[in-house]
Write an enzyme that holds these catalytic residues in place. Structure first.
Site, PDB file in Angstrom:
ATOM      1  N   GLY A 237      51.098  42.564  57.792  1.00 16.79           N
ATOM      2  CA  GLY A 237      50.497  41.484  56.886  1.00 16.79           C
ATOM      3  C   GLY A 237      49.935  42.250  55.550  1.00 16.79           C
ATOM      4  O   GLY A 237      50.208  43.072  55.297  1.00 16.79           O
TER       5      GLY A 237
ATOM      6  N   ASP B  91      51.842  33.099  53.806  1.00 16.29           N
ATOM      7  CA  ASP B  91      53.154  33.841  53.569  1.00 16.29           C
ATOM      8  C   ASP B  91      53.815  33.665  55.213  1.00 16.29           C
ATOM      9  O   ASP B  91      53.321  33.776  56.022  1.00 16.29           O
ATOM     10  CB  ASP B  91      52.710  35.338  53.667  1.00 16.29           C
TER      11      ASP B  91
ATOM     12  N   GLY C 114      52.099  57.651  43.917  1.00 18.54           N
ATOM     13  CA  GLY C 114      50.616  57.445  43.310  1.00 18.54           C
ATOM     14  C   GLY C 114      50.640  56.430  42.409  1.00 18.54           C
ATOM     15  O   GLY C 114      51.169  55.393  42.186  1.00 18.54           O
TER      16      GLY C 114
ATOM     17  N   GLY D  96      50.486  46.615  46.411  1.00 19.72           N
ATOM     18  CA  GLY D  96      49.963  46.565  44.975  1.00 19.72           C
ATOM     19  C   GLY D  96      48.620  45.610  44.793  1.00 19.72           C
ATOM     20  O   GLY D  96      47.616  45.975  43.960  1.00 19.72           O
ATOM     21  N   ASP D  97      48.517  44.594  45.667  1.00 20.93           N
ATOM     22  CA  ASP D  97      47.271  43.792  45.572  1.00 20.93           C
ATOM     23  C   ASP D  97      46.355  44.559  46.231  1.00 20.93           C
ATOM     24  O   ASP D  97      45.080  44.536  45.519  1.00 20.93           O
ATOM     25  CB  ASP D  97      47.649  42.744  46.421  1.00 20.93           C
TER      26      ASP D  97
ATOM     27  N   ASN E  40      45.005  37.865  47.778  1.00 19.17           N
ATOM     28  CA  ASN E  40      44.958  39.168  48.230  1.00 19.17           C
ATOM     29  C   ASN E  40      44.047  40.090  47.554  1.00 19.17           C
ATOM     30  O   ASN E  40      43.335  40.818  48.390  1.00 19.17           O
ATOM     31  CB  ASN E  40      46.546  39.723  48.295  1.00 19.17           C
TER      32      ASN E  40
ATOM     33  N   GLY F 130      49.836  35.379  48.503  1.00 17.90           N
ATOM     34  CA  GLY F 130      49.235  35.234  47.091  1.00 17.90           C
ATOM     35  C   GLY F 130      48.582  36.270  46.501  1.00 17.90           C
ATOM     36  O   GLY F 130      47.774  36.940  47.040  1.00 17.90           O
ATOM     37  N   LYS F 131      49.174  36.907  45.446  1.00 18.47           N
ATOM     38  CA  LYS F 131      48.570  37.966  44.776  1.00 18.47           C
ATOM     39  C   LYS F 131      47.002  37.943  44.455  1.00 18.47           C
ATOM     40  O   LYS F 131      46.512  39.108  44.981  1.00 18.47           O
ATOM     41  CB  LYS F 131      49.330  38.334  43.416  1.00 18.47           C
TER      42      LYS F 131
END
Length: 313
Positions: A295, A20, A232, A259-260, A50, A46-47
Site C-alpha cells: 500500500g 489507488d 539512497g 518517493g512520497d 501520501n 495521490g502524491k
C-alpha cells in the site's frame, strides 16, 4: 542538541488525493490481452496526500490543500487524513470527481507502473491558492508536486517564498517546467528519471546525479536532493555534495509510495529544525520502512519506528 526543546513549524502541502486501485500480477498485460492477477486492493493515494499522511504520522503539524469531488472517494480521503492527524483545506467540487489511479505491481520485484486521473484536483487554480494564501504564509515548510496544474503550484511557491517559508518542489510526475519555478525552490527532490527529464542528463550513477544536480543549481534551485532508490539519496548544494546511503528496514514488498514517504519525511524533519543532511537521512529511513509494507498511505511509518530504525545504525 540534547535538552533543547523542539519547535515544530507548520507544514502545508498542496497536491492531489486519488483512490489507488492496485493490481498485482506476474507482468503487465499487452494491448488487447487479459491476464489473471494475484490480488487487488483499494486504498488512499495521490502524491500530495501520501506526503501529507507521511508527515502527519511522523508528528508534523500538517495541512493538506486540494480539491475533491463529492463522492465516496472523497470520504475515503477525509478518513485517511483524520487517521494520520492531517488537517485539510478542501475545496468541494461537485461538478467533477475525486481522482483515481491504476497501479500495476510486478509480483516478483515490487516495482510499479501507474496511471493517474486527478479529477477535481485538476481544477485547482491560482484563485484557489489566493484564497488560501494566509494558510501558506503561516507555514514553516511548503511542499508541492506536479499532479495539479502548474500555474497553481507556481502561485503557491511564489506566496510561500515571499513569506520566507521553506519551499520544496517534488517534480513528479516528470514534466518540463518554466524556468522561473526553479528560483522559487529552496529544495527540489527529483528521482533519477525526473532529474533526466528536467536536465537532459541521463545516467544512473551518483556522479550522473551530481551533474544533473549542478544543472538544477544553475537554474536557481537552492538545494537539490536526487532520490536514488536502493542507492539512497544525493544532497547537493553549491558548496557540498553528500551521498546518503539507503536505510534498509527489511525485504522490499512494494516501492509505490517510497518517493512520497521520502518527501513527507523530509518536510517533517525540516519542520523540526533538523539540518539538511540529517533530514535526508531521516527521510531515507522513512522511505526504507515504507517499502517493506504493502500500500501507499498505510505503509507510512510513525516517528517512533523511524527513530528506532536510525538508532540501530
Amino acid at each position: 542538541m540534547p535538552g533543547r526543546p523542539i519547535v515544530m513549524k507548520p507544514v502545508v502541502i498542496l497536491g492531489v488525493f486519488v483512490a489507488d486501485t492496485a493490481y498485482r500480477a506476474a507482468r503487465q498485460p499487452r494491448i488487447g490481452e487479459t491476464i489473471l492477477g494475484t490480488s487487488f486492493t483499494l486504498g488512499p493515494g495521490g502524491k500530495g496526500s501520501n506526503q501529507a499522511v507521511a508527515a502527519g504520522r511522523l508528528g508534523a503539524d500538517v495541512t493538506f490543500l486540494t480539491r475533491l469531488g463529492v463522492d465516496p472517494f472523497a470520504e475515503m480521503a477525509r478518513q485517511t487524513w483524520n487517521a494520520a492527524g492531517v488537517k485539510s483545506a478542501v475545496i468541494d467540487t461537485p461538478e467533477s470527481y475525486t481522482g483515481a489511479a491504476y497501479i500495476f505491481i510486478e509480483e516478483t520485484s515490487g516495482n510499479n507502473a501507474i496511471i493517474v486521473s486527478p479529477g477535481a484536483a485538476m481544477l485547482i487554480s491560482p484563485a484557489d491558492i489566493e484564497a488560501n494564501a494566509e494558510l501558506i504564509r503561516a507555514a514553516g515548510v511548503f511542499v508541492t508536486q506536479l499532479e495539479q496544474p502548474i500555474e497553481a503550484a507556481m502561485r503557491a511557491l511564489e506566496i510561500a517564498r515571499g513569506a520566507g517559508v521553506t519551499t520544496i518542489l517534488n517534480p513528479a510526475p516528470a514534466a518540463k517546467l518554466p524556468d522561473r519555478i526553479y528560483t522559487l525552490c529552496d529544495y527540489v527532490t527529483p528521482n533519477e528519471t525526473e532529474a533526466e527529464e528536467l536536465t537532459g542528463i541521463k545516467g544512473s550513477s551518483i556522479d550522473d546525479a551530481r551533474r544533473a544536480a549542478d544543472s538544477l543549481l544553475e537554474k536557481g534551485v537552492g538545494t537539490v536532493i536526487v532520490t536514488l532508490g536502493e542507492k539512497g539519496a544525493l544532497l547537493h548544494t553549491a558548496d557540498r555534495s553528500e551521498h546518503v546511503a539507503a536505510v534498509a528496514a527489511g525485504p522490499v514488498v512494494e516501492t509505490t509510495g517510497a518517493g512520497d514517504a521520502f518527501n513527507g519525511g523530509l518536510a517533517a524533519a525540516l519542520s523540526r529544525g533538523i539540518e539538511p543532511l540529517e533530514a535526508v537521512r531521516f527521510a531515507c529511513a522513512v522511505a526504507g520502512i515504507s517499502v517493506t509494507r504493502p500500500g501507499t498511505a498505510p505503509s507510512m511509518p510513525t516517528l517512533q519506528e523511524v527513530e528506532a530504525l536510525l538508532a540501530e545504525g
